[in-house]
Design a protein around this motif. Structure first.
Motif, PDB file in Angstrom:
ATOM      1  N   VAL A   1      38.910  26.911  40.885  1.00  0.00           N
ATOM      2  CA  VAL A   1      37.737  26.617  40.065  1.00  0.00           C
ATOM      3  C   VAL A   1      36.607  27.590  40.371  1.00  0.00           C
ATOM      4  O   VAL A   1      35.899  28.042  39.453  1.00  0.00           O
ATOM      5  N   ALA A   2      36.439  27.936  41.634  1.00  0.00           N
ATOM      6  CA  ALA A   2      35.381  28.873  42.004  1.00  0.00           C
ATOM      7  C   ALA A   2      35.590  30.220  41.303  1.00  0.00           C
ATOM      8  O   ALA A   2      34.636  30.823  40.782  1.00  0.00           O
ATOM      9  N   TYR A   3      36.837  30.690  41.270  1.00  0.00           N
ATOM     10  CA  TYR A   3      37.110  31.974  40.621  1.00  0.00           C
ATOM     11  C   TYR A   3      36.937  31.862  39.105  1.00  0.00           C
ATOM     12  O   TYR A   3      36.342  32.744  38.468  1.00  0.00           O
ATOM     13  N   VAL A   4      37.438  30.778  38.534  1.00  0.00           N
ATOM     14  CA  VAL A   4      37.321  30.573  37.083  1.00  0.00           C
ATOM     15  C   VAL A   4      35.855  30.484  36.671  1.00  0.00           C
ATOM     16  O   VAL A   4      35.435  31.090  35.677  1.00  0.00           O
ATOM     17  N   ALA A   5      35.064  29.734  37.439  1.00  0.00           N
ATOM     18  CA  ALA A   5      33.645  29.584  37.113  1.00  0.00           C
ATOM     19  C   ALA A   5      32.914  30.915  37.187  1.00  0.00           C
ATOM     20  O   ALA A   5      32.040  31.217  36.359  1.00  0.00           O
ATOM     21  N   GLN A   6      33.274  31.720  38.170  1.00  0.00           N
ATOM     22  CA  GLN A   6      32.642  33.030  38.313  1.00  0.00           C
ATOM     23  C   GLN A   6      32.980  33.934  37.126  1.00  0.00           C
ATOM     24  O   GLN A   6      32.115  34.619  36.585  1.00  0.00           O
ATOM     25  N   LYS A   7      34.234  33.940  36.704  1.00  0.00           N
ATOM     26  CA  LYS A   7      34.675  34.850  35.659  1.00  0.00           C
ATOM     27  C   LYS A   7      34.298  34.371  34.251  1.00  0.00           C
ATOM     28  O   LYS A   7      33.948  35.178  33.391  1.00  0.00           O
ATOM     29  N   LEU A   8      34.376  33.055  34.013  1.00  0.00           N
ATOM     30  CA  LEU A   8      34.090  32.552  32.670  1.00  0.00           C
ATOM     31  C   LEU A   8      32.602  32.323  32.442  1.00  0.00           C
ATOM     32  O   LEU A   8      32.129  32.379  31.308  1.00  0.00           O
TER      33      LEU A   8
END
Length: 513
Positions: free
Chosen positions: A189-196
């Motif tokens: 989720v941390a990576y997804v939130a950063q990218k999206l």
């Protein structure tokens, strides 16, 4: 049968055929004048100190709506200036399996044109493959069973290109075997939130979790166990990404025993959206006649969801919709009847207070709006046409309506925007054409009509069971999203009164300025 309805407006409008013709006429006139020589132009200019007048543009003649063939029944529609709901930007969405991230679907312009044709909307990445996809931070990408940073990067790029937002599913079922855990979910989720970024509308934990007792947890499962597990994952996620927008429970059924209890368990500070998947029924009940019949079960489900969402102060969304279970019924879910069903279901869901609806896509399932093979788009199916007609109505406030059509299976929807009004009328009767008298809540200056219908080669009338031959104002949708409808029919207005035809087995979109 009396029905109540409403309809949408446009957030962004393309140049109309008339505007384009005006532009072409102006260019043509300019070319002719320049061909007459600069001396004539200078002479006219110097005589009055002003440039020569521009000849009036040629306005194309209006195209009247043709008289339908066959029996015609008179009916009436009255639209009240009373708000009954809203149809907002992003209401319409599409739902794909998480395993689609491992294909070329979101890595090139494969889906770009079709998404832009419907959008901006909401893409749901979820489905059963969510609970079989493990976050692999060092993975190579496009590897079965794994989700790697490069897969998320491709999704983020696609969302930027289309202007869509995303509901992103996280593996919860894998916790039963240790394939995943709260820390791994938090890292994803941390990576997804950063990218999206702002395109991340929500994070769903698991998919159809009410079924885990017959799969992951072997009968040792209940809504209470789910809530405790969900809370463990949520706590780990928000500890790493405090602003993560969680939603749920992404149930596939069991509204009263699963979704509503979950809604009572969480608070608006823990989720921003109550989500539920809906199908009309099992394949065993599927038929084209069943598909276009009034769906009282849907009305009840939407009422329950609205109550559950309001009780905790969040909106609700149908995050995956299919006509029948298991991807739809062949010969029914991919028939013309599905296009008409889609129009009705979209607007009925909006009238029930939902914040949006996601139509199932992916693979070659009969009920999919868009079909593909190994991540390569093959084309659109009837559901897409119903969605497109709804989107063409635009966005705005849904208005109360009263439709008098006797026992005919007809629905009507009206939508008010800042610039005008749109009406969507769906005639599901197989033989009766309608001559409809419409009373508007205010006088309008112009009215045009576009028609969705179906005609097979050699046929003279539409067929609910047809699997092809669908068009909107004579135009079909290409694989790349290209779509060029013919000139709209011009309707005659008399102040706030309007009349038109709604042919048998058709849906029409009336746009009023």
């Amino acid at each position: 049968m009396a029905t109540h309805t409403f309809s949408p407006t446009f957030s962004a409008r393309m140049l109309s055929r008339r505007q384009l013709l005006h532009g072409f006429a102006a260019i043509a006139v300019s070319s002719v004048l320049s061909g007459c020589g600069d001396a004539l132009v200078r002479s006219i200019s110097s005589s009055n100190g002003a440039p020569p007048p521009t000849p009036p543009s040629q306005t194309p003649p209006p195209v009247p709506q043709p008289l339908p063939i066959g029996a015609i029944t008179s009916a009436s529609l009255t639209i009240a200036p009373t708000s009954a709901g809203s149809f907002d930007l992003g209401f319409l969405g599409l739902a794909y399996e998480k395993q689609s991230l491992l294909t070329p679907l979101f890595t090139d312009s494969n889906l770009l044109g079709l998404f832009q044709r419907l959008g901006p909307g909401v893409l749901r990445i979820g489905g059963a493959s969510v609970d079989h996809s493990v976050w692999t931070p060092n993975g190579p990408g496009q590897n079965p069973g794994q989700v790697a940073p490069s897969d998320v990067d491709a999704l983020a790029s696609f969302l930027r290109a289309t202007g869509w937002s995303c509901i992103y599913g996280i593996n919860l079922g894998g916790s039963a075997t240790g394939a995943t855990n709260p820390a791994l979910a938090a890292a994803e989720v941390a990576y997804v939130a950063q990218k999206l970024g702002a395109a991340l509308l929500g994070v769903e934990l698991g998919n159809e979790c009410e079924t885990y007792g017959s799969s992951f947890y072997a009968d040792n499962w209940s809504v209470e166990i789910f809530e405790a597990l969900w809370q463990q994952y949520r706590s780990a996620i928000v500890a790493v990404t405090p602003g993560a927008p969680l939603c749920g429970p992404a149930g596939g059924g069991d509204l009263d025993t699963w979704t509503l209890p979950f809604g009572e368990y969480v608070t608006s500070s823990q989720i921003n959206l109550l989500t539920q998947q809906i199908t009309r029924g099992p394949i065993s009940t599927a038929s084209v006649d069943d598909l276009i019949a009034p769906d009282t079960a849907l009305s009840t489900e939407l009422l329950m969801l609205r109550y559950g969402a309001q009780s905790i102060g969040v909106p609700f969304r149908i995050d995956a919709l299919s006509s029948y279970d298991d991807g739809g019924a062949p010969g029914v879910s991919n028939s013309y009847a599905a296009a008409l069903w889609t129009v009705d279901t979209i607007f009925q869901t909006a009238l029930a207070g939902a914040s949006g609806i996601n139509l199932q896509c992916g693979g070659q399932q009969p009920g999919a709006a868009i079909v593909d093979s190994s991540g390569i788009v093959l084309g659109v199916q009837p559901v897409f046409y119903g969605a497109l007609l709804a989107v063409m109505a635009g966005t705005g406030t849904l208005l109360s309506t009263q439709l008098s059509v006797g026992a005919l299976n007809v629905t009507a929807y009206a939508l008010q925007s800042a610039s005008g009004m749109s009406l969507v009328l769906v005639n599901k009767d197989a033989t009766e054409n309608l001559e409809l008298s419409i009373m508007l809540p205010q006088a309008m200056s112009s009215a045009t009509l576009l028609q969705m219908t179906q005609i097979s080669a050699g046929a003279t009338a539409p067929s609910l069971a047809a699997l092809s031959g669908i068009s909107i104002q004579g135009a079909t949708v290409a694989t790349d999203g290209a779509f060029q409808p013919g000139a709209a029919y011009t309707l005659t207005l008399n102040g706030a009164k309007l009349s038109c035809y709604v042919p048998a087995l058709s849906a029409v979109l009336i746009q009023l300025a």
